[in-house]
Design a protein around this motif. Structure first.
Motif, PDB file in Angstrom:
ATOM      1  N   ILE A 153       0.827  -1.208   0.000  1.00 26.18           N
ATOM      2  CA  ILE A 153       0.000   0.000   0.000  1.00 26.18           C
ATOM      3  C   ILE A 153       0.863   1.259   0.000  1.00 26.18           C
ATOM      4  O   ILE A 153       0.619   2.185  -0.767  1.00 26.18           O
ATOM      5  N   VAL A 154       1.890   1.294   0.849  1.00 28.63           N
ATOM      6  CA  VAL A 154       2.682   2.512   1.015  1.00 28.63           C
ATOM      7  C   VAL A 154       3.806   2.629   0.003  1.00 28.63           C
ATOM      8  O   VAL A 154       4.065   3.721  -0.512  1.00 28.63           O
ATOM      9  N   PHE A 155       4.496   1.529  -0.311  1.00 28.33           N
ATOM     10  CA  PHE A 155       5.703   1.619  -1.121  1.00 28.33           C
ATOM     11  C   PHE A 155       5.544   1.154  -2.568  1.00 28.33           C
ATOM     12  O   PHE A 155       6.362   1.489  -3.403  1.00 28.33           O
ATOM     13  N   GLU A 156       4.525   0.376  -2.890  1.00 24.96           N
ATOM     14  CA  GLU A 156       4.346  -0.064  -4.268  1.00 24.96           C
ATOM     15  C   GLU A 156       3.241   0.714  -4.972  1.00 24.96           C
ATOM     16  O   GLU A 156       3.457   1.300  -6.015  1.00 24.96           O
ATOM     17  N   LYS A 157       2.042   0.711  -4.388  1.00 31.84           N
ATOM     18  CA  LYS A 157       0.913   1.402  -5.019  1.00 31.84           C
ATOM     19  C   LYS A 157       0.978   2.902  -4.794  1.00 31.84           C
ATOM     20  O   LYS A 157       0.592   3.666  -5.667  1.00 31.84           O
ATOM     21  N   VAL A 158       1.418   3.333  -3.645  1.00 31.58           N
ATOM     22  CA  VAL A 158       1.567   4.737  -3.254  1.00 31.58           C
ATOM     23  C   VAL A 158       0.318   5.536  -3.610  1.00 31.58           C
ATOM     24  O   VAL A 158       0.375   6.565  -4.270  1.00 31.58           O
TER      25      VAL A 158
ATOM     26  N   VAL B  37      15.582  -3.742  -1.070  1.00 31.85           N
ATOM     27  CA  VAL B  37      15.820  -4.727  -0.016  1.00 31.85           C
ATOM     28  C   VAL B  37      14.790  -5.857  -0.070  1.00 31.85           C
ATOM     29  O   VAL B  37      15.153  -7.026   0.060  1.00 31.85           O
ATOM     30  N   MET B  38      13.547  -5.521  -0.270  1.00 30.66           N
ATOM     31  CA  MET B  38      12.491  -6.531  -0.259  1.00 30.66           C
ATOM     32  C   MET B  38      12.335  -7.224  -1.620  1.00 30.66           C
ATOM     33  O   MET B  38      11.578  -8.174  -1.729  1.00 30.66           O
ATOM     34  N   GLY B  39      13.018  -6.737  -2.626  1.00 28.62           N
ATOM     35  CA  GLY B  39      12.995  -7.399  -3.925  1.00 28.62           C
ATOM     36  C   GLY B  39      11.692  -7.256  -4.676  1.00 28.62           C
ATOM     37  O   GLY B  39      11.279  -8.167  -5.399  1.00 28.62           O
ATOM     38  N   SER B  40      11.010  -6.130  -4.523  1.00 26.51           N
ATOM     39  CA  SER B  40       9.751  -5.939  -5.249  1.00 26.51           C
ATOM     40  C   SER B  40      10.023  -5.226  -6.553  1.00 26.51           C
ATOM     41  O   SER B  40      11.140  -4.878  -6.881  1.00 26.51           O
ATOM     42  N   LYS B  41       8.937  -4.942  -7.256  1.00 33.29           N
ATOM     43  CA  LYS B  41       9.032  -4.344  -8.584  1.00 33.29           C
ATOM     44  C   LYS B  41       9.750  -3.025  -8.567  1.00 33.29           C
ATOM     45  O   LYS B  41       9.592  -2.144  -7.833  1.00 33.29           O
TER      46      LYS B  41
ATOM     47  N   ALA C   8      12.524   3.578  -2.520  1.00 33.60           N
ATOM     48  CA  ALA C   8      13.530   2.884  -3.337  1.00 33.60           C
ATOM     49  C   ALA C   8      14.303   1.869  -2.496  1.00 33.60           C
ATOM     50  O   ALA C   8      14.582   0.753  -2.960  1.00 33.60           O
ATOM     51  N   HIS C   9      14.638   2.227  -1.260  1.00 27.14           N
ATOM     52  CA  HIS C   9      15.365   1.302  -0.386  1.00 27.14           C
ATOM     53  C   HIS C   9      14.497   0.085  -0.070  1.00 27.14           C
ATOM     54  O   HIS C   9      14.976  -1.050  -0.117  1.00 27.14           O
ATOM     55  N   TRP C  10      13.223   0.310   0.221  1.00 24.96           N
ATOM     56  CA  TRP C  10      12.322  -0.803   0.529  1.00 24.96           C
ATOM     57  C   TRP C  10      12.207  -1.743  -0.665  1.00 24.96           C
ATOM     58  O   TRP C  10      12.264  -2.960  -0.518  1.00 24.96           O
ATOM     59  N   ARG C  11      12.045  -1.172  -1.840  1.00 22.32           N
ATOM     60  CA  ARG C  11      11.932  -2.010  -3.039  1.00 22.32           C
ATOM     61  C   ARG C  11      13.193  -2.815  -3.304  1.00 22.32           C
ATOM     62  O   ARG C  11      13.124  -3.978  -3.691  1.00 22.32           O
TER      63      ARG C  11
END
Length: 131
Positions: A79-84, A127-131, A122-125
């Protein structure tokens, strides 16, 4: 029939209590090993990303991000880091929950803008390996 109903309702109560305990009592923070070695100076001629010390989300590893960004009952990372999407149903709850968990674990209070920072996303994506 009554015995079956008692078993099913008992199982539902156990699952509900387990979910509440998992959600409201996050894991204790891990204590990283403290190194006495002096920090290494960057090689000359290279660019260095300077990370503000006030935002622990920018330096968090995968275990810390998993602890701070809840996956249950709401997938706050998506919700917070991908879809924003600030108009998303649980967006404000997720931002507040991330702030609460970071403050609880690190003692550093962060504001809404620090959670929604593009560098944190960007850091979350990465580290967590998302899109």
């Amino acid at each position: 029939m009554r015995n079956l109903w008692m078993i099913v309702s008992g199982l539902a109560v156990v699952v509900a209590i387990g979910g509440a305990v998992y959600y409201f009592f996050p894991k204790q923070p891990m204590n990283p090993e403290v190194s006495s070695a002096a920090p290494l100076a960057p090689p000359s001629g290279s660019s260095v990303l300077v990370v503000p010390a006030s935002n622990p989300l920018l330096t968090a590893d995968k275990a810390q991000l998993e602890q701070w960004v809840s996956l249950y009952p709401i997938r706050c990372g998506e919700i917070v880091f991908e879809k924003v999407d600030a108009k998303s149903r649980n967006f404000n709850f997720c931002v507040g929950e991330i702030r609460r968990r970071v403050t609880h674990d690190t003692g550093t209070a962060i504001n809404r803008e620090e959670v929604l920072d593009a560098n944190v996303r960007a850091h979350w994506r990465s580290v967590m390996g998302s899109k």
